[in-house]
Scaffold this motif. Structure first.
Motif, mmCIF file in Angstrom:
data_model
loop_
_atom_site.group_PDB
_atom_site.id
_atom_site.type_symbol
_atom_site.label_atom_id
_atom_site.label_comp_id
_atom_site.label_asym_id
_atom_site.label_seq_id
_atom_site.Cartn_x
_atom_site.Cartn_y
_atom_site.Cartn_z
ATOM 1 N N ALA A 1 28.211 55.246 55.608
ATOM 2 C CA ALA A 1 29.326 55.529 54.694
ATOM 3 C C ALA A 1 29.921 56.890 55.013
ATOM 4 N N ARG A 2 31.244 56.928 55.214
ATOM 5 C CA ARG A 2 31.901 58.172 55.595
ATOM 6 C C ARG A 2 33.082 58.512 54.676
ATOM 7 N N SER A 3 33.917 57.529 54.371
ATOM 8 C CA SER A 3 35.128 57.809 53.598
ATOM 9 C C SER A 3 34.798 58.027 52.127
ATOM 10 N N ARG A 4 35.760 58.588 51.410
ATOM 11 C CA ARG A 4 35.585 58.823 49.972
ATOM 12 C C ARG A 4 35.243 57.517 49.240
ATOM 13 N N GLY A 5 35.952 56.435 49.594
ATOM 14 C CA GLY A 5 35.708 55.165 48.929
ATOM 15 C C GLY A 5 34.339 54.611 49.230
ATOM 16 N N GLU A 6 33.918 54.654 50.487
ATOM 17 C CA GLU A 6 32.600 54.136 50.866
ATOM 18 C C GLU A 6 31.490 54.903 50.156
ATOM 19 N N ILE A 7 31.606 56.207 50.094
ATOM 20 C CA ILE A 7 30.580 57.025 49.431
ATOM 21 C C ILE A 7 30.542 56.726 47.939
ATOM 22 N N ALA A 8 31.726 56.575 47.318
ATOM 23 C CA ALA A 8 31.777 56.296 45.881
ATOM 24 C C ALA A 8 31.166 54.938 45.563
ATOM 25 N N VAL A 9 31.476 53.929 46.380
ATOM 26 C CA VAL A 9 30.941 52.582 46.145
ATOM 27 C C VAL A 9 29.428 52.568 46.323
ATOM 28 N N CYS A 10 28.933 53.287 47.292
ATOM 29 C CA CYS A 10 27.488 53.316 47.540
ATOM 30 C C CYS A 10 26.740 54.086 46.457
ATOM 31 N N ASP B 1 27.643 54.021 43.105
ATOM 32 C CA ASP B 1 27.969 53.515 41.773
ATOM 33 C C ASP B 1 27.717 52.011 41.736
ATOM 34 N N SER B 2 26.812 51.587 40.867
ATOM 35 C CA SER B 2 26.428 50.175 40.846
ATOM 36 C C SER B 2 27.566 49.264 40.409
ATOM 37 N N THR B 3 28.420 49.742 39.512
ATOM 38 C CA THR B 3 29.532 48.905 39.062
ATOM 39 C C THR B 3 30.541 48.705 40.184
ATOM 40 N N LEU B 4 30.907 49.779 40.882
ATOM 41 C CA LEU B 4 31.816 49.652 42.012
ATOM 42 C C LEU B 4 31.192 48.807 43.120
ATOM 43 N N ALA B 5 29.892 48.950 43.314
ATOM 44 C CA ALA B 5 29.213 48.142 44.326
ATOM 45 C C ALA B 5 29.306 46.662 43.981
ATOM 46 N N ALA B 6 29.160 46.320 42.685
ATOM 47 C CA ALA B 6 29.274 44.923 42.256
ATOM 48 C C ALA B 6 30.682 44.396 42.498
ATOM 49 N N LEU B 7 31.684 45.228 42.212
ATOM 50 C CA LEU B 7 33.065 44.825 42.445
ATOM 51 C C LEU B 7 33.320 44.630 43.941
ATOM 52 N N ASP B 8 32.710 45.469 44.764
ATOM 53 C CA ASP B 8 32.860 45.350 46.211
ATOM 54 C C ASP B 8 32.248 44.043 46.705
ATOM 55 N N ARG B 9 31.087 43.680 46.165
ATOM 56 C CA ARG B 9 30.457 42.413 46.563
ATOM 57 C C ARG B 9 31.308 41.226 46.131
ATOM 58 N N ASP B 10 31.819 41.270 44.893
ATOM 59 C CA ASP B 10 32.657 40.171 44.403
ATOM 60 C C ASP B 10 33.903 40.014 45.263
ATOM 61 N N MET B 11 34.512 41.134 45.626
ATOM 62 C CA MET B 11 35.707 41.078 46.466
ATOM 63 C C MET B 11 35.379 40.503 47.835
ATOM 64 N N SER B 12 34.213 40.894 48.395
ATOM 65 C CA SER B 12 33.817 40.407 49.708
ATOM 66 C C SER B 12 33.580 38.899 49.684
ATOM 67 N N ILE B 13 32.971 38.421 48.607
ATOM 68 C CA ILE B 13 32.743 36.975 48.468
ATOM 69 C C ILE B 13 34.074 36.235 48.391
ATOM 70 N N TYR C 1 44.160 52.520 50.470
ATOM 71 C CA TYR C 1 44.510 52.868 49.084
ATOM 72 C C TYR C 1 43.255 53.247 48.295
ATOM 73 N N ARG C 2 42.189 52.453 48.435
ATOM 74 C CA ARG C 2 40.948 52.747 47.708
ATOM 75 C C ARG C 2 40.419 54.132 48.050
ATOM 76 N N ASP C 3 40.463 54.482 49.320
ATOM 77 C CA ASP C 3 39.916 55.773 49.736
ATOM 78 C C ASP C 3 40.737 56.951 49.222
ATOM 79 N N ARG C 4 41.972 56.700 48.810
ATOM 80 C CA ARG C 4 42.791 57.777 48.241
ATOM 81 C C ARG C 4 42.629 57.885 46.725
ATOM 82 N N CYS C 5 41.896 56.985 46.114
ATOM 83 C CA CYS C 5 41.737 57.003 44.655
ATOM 84 C C CYS C 5 41.014 58.271 44.209
ATOM 85 N N CYS D 1 40.257 54.280 39.041
ATOM 86 C CA CYS D 1 41.285 53.866 40.000
ATOM 87 C C CYS D 1 40.705 52.896 41.023
ATOM 88 N N MET D 2 39.501 53.169 41.489
ATOM 89 C CA MET D 2 38.881 52.286 42.477
ATOM 90 C C MET D 2 38.590 50.911 41.891
#
Length: 299
Positions: A216-225, A227-239, A266-270, A275-276
């Motif tokens: 994880a390098r970008s602001r968005g990747e670090i934030a998702v990793c 935060d469990s809620t953002l991680a869940a949203l990331d998994r749902d989006m990937s599915i 856009y996510r990485d600029r949040c 916002c994410m």
């Protein structure tokens, strides 16, 4: 004989004239009466339509529609959202009837809508009240079962509502209203709704998004990793993305890949997790729009 004939003719002419005068005034009176009746009917219909924009029944339909669309956007938890809907409170300020469609009998309204969430749950960012200026139409159901509501411009409420989760501790009982929508707070267990919604967990490096966090390098990747809620949203989006790719045409696959790049940028600029979360909800909607042929390239 000639004199008698002129007298008879004069009498007949006078009688005909009298009949015409009576008929004229009678017809004129009926026209005025009809105009008065129509005016009263129009006023009554107008009052009824304005009442439809601001009735409790309409607000209940709006509330159910908000939770239904939020559950659809989330892709799960429909039953949980249905239960939560019964405990939430909708408030509408300045409801106004904008117009009426004579062909469908739809009444078009607008107003400032606020949704108060029940104790024990909140959206990303901890908010428990969501607000937006909305447009809505009230019209008879096609099957005659009552009225239905068509809701527009409500994404500012629906998108964060899709991120609902339990809060660690419910607000004190004294801060909640004694009764909400006719349901007493005793229906809550321990001050929290007993639903399968995921709990709001503190930020932790053990959150598991759709991809690994080691790189994880970008602001968005670090934030998702973190935060469990953002991680869940990331998994749902990937599915959702994987399902879409499986049924997409070659043109739609290109659209999915191109919009994915724009989404991550856009996510990485949040600036914050709220916002994410909204970005992820919007991305899921965008993926579905592409597959269903509703998506239009931004200009």
């Amino acid at each position: 004989m000639r004199r008698l004939n002129w007298t008879t003719i004069a009498l007949i002419g006078g009688l005909v004239l009298l009949v015409l005068v009576v008929a004229y005034f009678a017809t004129r009176g009926n026209d005025d009466q009809d105009k008065l009746t129509n005016s009263r009917t129009s006023m009554a219909n107008g009052a009824t339509n304005e009442k439809a924009c601001a009735s409790k029944a309409t607000y209940d339909l709006i509330k159910r529609e908000l939770f239904r669309r939020a559950a659809q956007l989330r892709g799960s938890d429909q039953a949980a959202y249905d239960r939560l809907s019964a405990y939430a409170v909708v408030r509408m300020e300045n409801p106004v009837m904008e117009s009426e469609d004579q062909s469908t009998h739809a009444v078009n309204c607008s107003g400032s809508l606020s949704l108060d969430l029940p104790p024990g749950v909140a959206v990303v960012g901890g908010r428990r009240t969501l607000s937006s200026d909305v447009d809505y139409s009230v019209q008879p159901a096609a099957d005659g079962s009552g009225s239905v509501v068509l809701l527009r411009n409500a994404d500012a409420i629906i998108t964060p509502l899709a991120t609902l989760s339990r809060v660690a501790q419910a607000p004190p009982a004294s801060s909640a209203p004694a009764e909400q929508n006719g349901i007493a707070p005793q229906a809550l267990s321990g001050g929290a709704i007993q639903t399968p919604l995921p709990p709001a967990a503190p930020q932790t490096p053990t959150a598991r998004p759709s991809s690994g966090c080691a790189n994880a390098r970008s602001r968005g990747e670090i934030a998702v990793c973190g935060d469990s809620t953002l991680a869940a949203l990331d998994r749902d989006m990937s599915i959702e993305y994987g399902r879409a790719v499986g049924v997409a045409t070659p043109e739609q696959r290109d659209q999915l890949r191109q919009t994915a790049q724009r989404f991550y940028a856009y996510r990485d600029r949040c600036p914050d997790r709220q916002c994410m979360a909204a970005a992820y909800a919007g991305r899921v909607r965008e993926i579905r729009d592409i597959i269903e042929g509703r998506w239009q390239a931004p200009r």
